[in-house]
Design an enzyme around this catalytic site. Structure first.
Site, mmCIF file in Angstrom:
data_model
loop_
_atom_site.group_PDB
_atom_site.id
_atom_site.type_symbol
_atom_site.label_atom_id
_atom_site.label_comp_id
_atom_site.label_asym_id
_atom_site.label_seq_id
_atom_site.Cartn_x
_atom_site.Cartn_y
_atom_site.Cartn_z
ATOM 1 N N ARG A 8 62.548 65.299 105.827
ATOM 2 C CA ARG A 8 63.005 63.866 105.839
ATOM 3 C C ARG A 8 63.096 63.267 104.493
ATOM 4 O O ARG A 8 62.064 63.947 103.565
ATOM 5 C CB ARG A 8 62.338 62.956 106.839
ATOM 6 C CG ARG A 8 60.768 62.628 106.557
ATOM 7 C CD ARG A 8 60.431 61.845 107.808
ATOM 8 N NE ARG A 8 59.015 61.366 107.345
ATOM 9 C CZ ARG A 8 58.444 60.398 106.856
ATOM 10 N NH1 ARG A 8 59.473 59.643 106.205
ATOM 11 N NH2 ARG A 8 57.326 59.999 106.542
ATOM 12 N N HIS A 189 64.119 62.403 97.155
ATOM 13 C CA HIS A 189 64.440 63.816 96.791
ATOM 14 C C HIS A 189 63.294 64.463 96.264
ATOM 15 O O HIS A 189 63.069 65.151 95.222
ATOM 16 C CB HIS A 189 65.409 63.650 95.409
ATOM 17 C CG HIS A 189 66.501 62.644 95.427
ATOM 18 N ND1 HIS A 189 67.465 62.853 96.694
ATOM 19 C CD2 HIS A 189 67.074 61.550 94.695
ATOM 20 C CE1 HIS A 189 68.463 61.879 96.467
ATOM 21 N NE2 HIS A 189 68.181 61.055 95.440
ATOM 22 N N ARG A 190 62.119 64.029 96.916
ATOM 23 C CA ARG A 190 60.719 64.544 96.566
ATOM 24 C C ARG A 190 60.291 64.195 95.260
ATOM 25 O O ARG A 190 59.268 64.874 94.698
ATOM 26 C CB ARG A 190 60.930 66.246 96.699
ATOM 27 C CG ARG A 190 61.020 66.615 98.023
ATOM 28 C CD ARG A 190 60.149 66.071 99.024
ATOM 29 N NE ARG A 190 60.331 66.686 100.259
ATOM 30 C CZ ARG A 190 60.721 66.257 101.380
ATOM 31 N NH1 ARG A 190 61.446 65.055 101.226
ATOM 32 N NH2 ARG A 190 60.927 66.637 102.594
ATOM 33 N N LEU A 191 60.817 63.005 94.561
ATOM 34 C CA LEU A 191 60.301 62.709 93.277
ATOM 35 C C LEU A 191 59.273 61.725 93.734
ATOM 36 O O LEU A 191 59.328 60.141 93.448
ATOM 37 C CB LEU A 191 61.388 61.906 92.464
ATOM 38 C CG LEU A 191 62.397 63.201 91.978
ATOM 39 C CD1 LEU A 191 63.489 62.208 91.370
ATOM 40 C CD2 LEU A 191 61.875 64.193 91.215
#
Length: 212
Positions: A8, A189-191
């Site tokens: 997610r 965005h997994r940042l």
């Protein structure tokens, strides 16, 4: 079961250096209050990681009972596996997984046993049922059946029906003196945003951003 596509996005908000006070405990208390106010189940639950004499890590969940600049406090049976491992190696790791808020906090440090007065004060504040359970359970030892544990509990309940439950000599607690504290906030965005506080000089903290 296919796990590859279970994911997610994290989009509840970022974390910036300007948001961070110089003292990590102050910021932890701020996040903990937000976790409590948000109605998270068990907001004080933390994973406690220790290592045995062979270097094998162990994890379990316990409840945080106090935090201040002196450290994080939890209580346990001193005959438990975690207590025995800490007697051999006092290095410890704590982890708070506040998934709903897309946050984690990770602490490393050294565990020190609490004094008798502090232990007694907390034990006497517990519900009587919890006091009896502390006496009934020889934590981490093998049990032949649950009925043996329940039988011991009922025996103690009858024994202390009209009187106070004394503090067991085998029951105590630990204060985790902080070496580092990392705050993780999920990002799109997994940042993700990660900041770590490291104790450079007895309470003087160095703060660095880490790559996600």
């Amino acid at each position: 079961m296919d796990l590859f596509d279970i994911r997610r996005e994290y989009n509840q908000g970022g974390l910036r250096r300007k948001d961070l006070p110089e003292n990590p405990v102050e910021f932890f208390e701020h996040w903990l209050k937000q976790a409590i106010d948000a109605g998270l189940p068990d907001p004080t639950a933390m994973t406690v990681a220790t290592v045995d004499e062979d270097g094998q890590p162990f994890q379990r969940i316990v409840l945080l009972k106090h935090v201040d600049n002196d450290g994080f406090v939890f209580y346990t049976n001193l005959g438990s596996r975690k207590a025995k491992q800490l007697a051999h190696n006092a290095k410890i790791s704590l982890h708070f997984p506040w998934h709903t808020l897309e946050r984690q906090v990770h602490i490393t440090g050294t565990a020190e046993k609490l004094g008798k007065l502090e232990v007694m004060k907390y034990f006497l504040s517990r519900p009587k049922e919890s006091q009896l359970a502390a006496w009934a359970s020889h934590q981490s030892e093998r049990l032949s059946a649950r009925s043996a544990l329940e039988g011991k509990y009922m025996e103690l309940k009858k024994q202390f029906e009209k009187g106070e439950v004394p503090v067991p000599t085998f029951w105590g607690g630990f204060r985790v003196k902080i070496s580092s504290m990392e705050f993780w906030q999920g990002g799109e965005h997994r940042l993700h945003d990660r900041f770590i506080y490291q104790d450079e000089d007895h309470g003087k903290w160095e703060i660095e951003r880490l790559a996600p």
